[in-house]
Design an enzyme around this catalytic site. Sequence first.
Site, PDB file in Angstrom:
ATOM      1  N   ARG A 139       0.805  -1.234   0.000  1.00  0.00           N
ATOM      2  CA  ARG A 139       0.000   0.000   0.000  1.00  0.00           C
ATOM      3  C   ARG A 139       0.831   1.274   0.000  1.00  0.00           C
ATOM      4  NH1 ARG A 139      -3.553  -3.606   3.234  1.00  0.00           N
ATOM      5  NH2 ARG A 139      -5.115  -4.229   1.719  1.00  0.00           N
ATOM      6  N   GLY A 199      -0.880 -10.529   9.530  1.00  0.00           N
ATOM      7  CA  GLY A 199      -0.844 -11.882  10.069  1.00  0.00           C
ATOM      8  C   GLY A 199      -1.909 -12.179  11.093  1.00  0.00           C
ATOM      9  N   ASN A 269      -7.725  -7.126  14.126  1.00  0.00           N
ATOM     10  CA  ASN A 269      -8.574  -8.062  14.864  1.00  0.00           C
ATOM     11  C   ASN A 269      -7.782  -9.015  15.754  1.00  0.00           C
ATOM     12  OD1 ASN A 269      -7.993  -9.231  11.999  1.00  0.00           O
ATOM     13  ND2 ASN A 269      -8.380 -11.020  13.266  1.00  0.00           N
ATOM     14  N   ASP A 312     -14.197 -10.037  13.272  1.00  0.00           N
ATOM     15  CA  ASP A 312     -13.154  -9.609  12.335  1.00  0.00           C
ATOM     16  C   ASP A 312     -13.284  -8.122  12.007  1.00  0.00           C
ATOM     17  OD1 ASP A 312     -10.886 -10.067  10.773  1.00  0.00           O
ATOM     18  OD2 ASP A 312     -12.055 -10.464   8.978  1.00  0.00           O
ATOM     19  N   ASP A 314     -11.458  -5.508  12.166  1.00  0.00           N
ATOM     20  CA  ASP A 314     -10.173  -4.793  12.186  1.00  0.00           C
ATOM     21  C   ASP A 314     -10.356  -3.286  12.182  1.00  0.00           C
ATOM     22  OD1 ASP A 314      -7.721  -6.766  10.999  1.00  0.00           O
ATOM     23  OD2 ASP A 314      -9.758  -7.396  10.581  1.00  0.00           O
ATOM     24  N   ARG A 339     -14.663  -0.867  10.532  1.00  0.00           N
ATOM     25  CA  ARG A 339     -15.494  -1.808   9.775  1.00  0.00           C
ATOM     26  C   ARG A 339     -16.906  -1.894  10.357  1.00  0.00           C
ATOM     27  NH1 ARG A 339     -12.063  -7.151   7.986  1.00  0.00           N
ATOM     28  NH2 ARG A 339     -10.053  -6.152   7.670  1.00  0.00           N
TER      29      ARG A 339
END
Length: 688
Positions: A139, A199, A269, A312, A314, A339
């Site tokens: 990115r 990860g 997360n 999840d 994040d 999110r």
Amino acid sequence: MRRLAWWTVSTLTVFCLLITAPAQAADPEMDKLLQGPVGKDWVTNGGNLTNNRYSTLKQIDTANVGKLKGAWMTRLKGSGVGGKYSFEGTPLVKDGIMYVVTGNDDVFALNAKTGEIIWEYWSGIEQNISTVCCGWVNRGLAMGEGQIYLGQLDANVVALDMKTGKVAWKTPIEKWQNGYGITGAPLYYDGVIYSGITGGEFGVRGRLTALDAKTGEIKWRWFTLPAPGEKGSETWPAGTDHAMRGGAPIWNTPAVDPELGLLYFAVGNCGPDYDGSMREGDNLYCTSVVALKLKTGEYAWHFQEVHHDIWDFDAASPVVLFDTTVNGQPRKGVAQAGRTGWVYILDRTNGKPLVGIEEKPVPQEPRQKTAATQPIPVGDPTVPQCAEKMPGYDEAGCLYTPFWESPVLVQPSGVGGTNWSPMPYSPDTGYLYVPGTVRTSAYTRFPTTYTNGIRYTGGGQAAPIGSPMSGTFTAIDAKTNKIAWQTKTPYRVGGGGGSTVTAGGLVLRGEPDGNFLALDAKTGQELFRFQTGFGADAPPVVYEVDGDEYITIATGGNQMQGSAYGDAVWTFSLKGQLGPLWAPPAPPTIAGPTGPIAAGVDAIKIGANNTEYSFSPARTRIKSGTTVTFTNVGDVPHDSTSLVQDNNGWSTGAISKGETKTVKFDRPGIYYYICSPHPWMYGQVIVE
């Protein structure tokens, strides 16, 4: 006597200044650019240390933006072209030279006025890296001290000579075989490089690493998961080592307030993603905004957006620093788009809500050890927060609806709201510009065992077959956290490129259908549209060369969005002569397998045709009693897992590169399946 006294006092004053003056910055010019407003150069991922992506250039404005044309378009020699890659990098520009990185971690230096390639760095990273969560992507870059810095998927931080592209140093943060990687752009400031890691789906221990910019030597680390006895360890089960494999990666580029001496970032997360049964507690510092002391990495404050995250959710989008006035008083703000569909607006001096955030009771699932309350911001969400009921699913819920081993529909899902996409801030309007994804997921939990370097998620989520997928683009008033204006988009944009805002009154952004757009920052009115020919899923940048303003966007698709891949860098100006290209295939707006039905085909390849995250054919029709073979011809492990949850359910289990698994279909019917590690991959078997 007076002259002697004056000399003595002056000498002492100079001596004291020499003692107390700080050491000279390693790159004072760069530090000045990083601390100041963004002008003719774009020298860091977020524009400057605030990450607010606001350019002071205004040669291109609301009155003339409709006259833009392509100044140049350069193809990057096939780097990062293919279905496993995304092209999401923010180009950097300094002194008329542009630096851009592709999804294969290859870096190119271009003439920012003409697009001519000056030098190339080919990363040579291993193509068998199997611990990539969600596609091959980089990115962005950092620059300073005559060097360009990047993080690689193999978990190395690399410094390149700005003039030649030659490697100056390379420092491993960890081993990719243990689940670690780097996809976010690092930050350079005052002689130090700051880098996070990925990860979260592989049981890693998240961290921020500070490296000496000149040598690559690691100066300090701050772990996002506390060891026993450290602050935050009380939010994990005592006497266990769950926190040491609890995920909490850092996907994004930090921001810095030099005046406060603080560095800020958002944390991803927990792991396992969907199973909270063994990690009772709030699980710090998962899904949080964290501030550290810039020089030492010492903890300053945190704000957790989601307690005990099992969805999840994040915190992946970069934090944004801004100054504002609240109740007539000047305040220092920091904002992060989640999110969850909320924007979290905090006081960056102490982490307390700048706009109200209230702890409210939420639905409970004792087996998941769910948190009793969650922080709910005052204001408006940017996406819908309740799922609609669908055939085949017994339960549909809203934000924070828990789940266990039967599927539950939840919206926004772990791929809803705002994912990694950056959110800019305009001091002219006082608005934050928030990309959003509208998508429902069916969540399920299943038991999982931790194995080093293997996916460790404890469940999954997937959009139900036939469910719609779309987006929103929203201007949020930073003083109230309420919607100033909102545009509905036919495609998901929360996992796309985000946007950039200018003093010319423009919001600039791309769309996964290939269009590059300019909007009126005050009203959201569309003022310009240009078809680039490739998925436009990267953040634009604005710069000036020889008195002319340019706008650049990397266009090469996003594999999670399903947008058209490529390797093109498009640059626009008022003097441009290039017209648009033909539109590429549009990304899907309905979840499920696409393409023609292949009659009688009993062999399905995973990752074929240079499209890593795909089944080929995606749809097939066979006779009852046929055994279907699934062969992984891609680079990373996949599986084929039925979406049916009853006794008709099936799974191949993990299929490594080159392996084949089989499934026999004895009963007539329509069987939908996904790859459970990559649930945006869909397949269909029709049995007659």
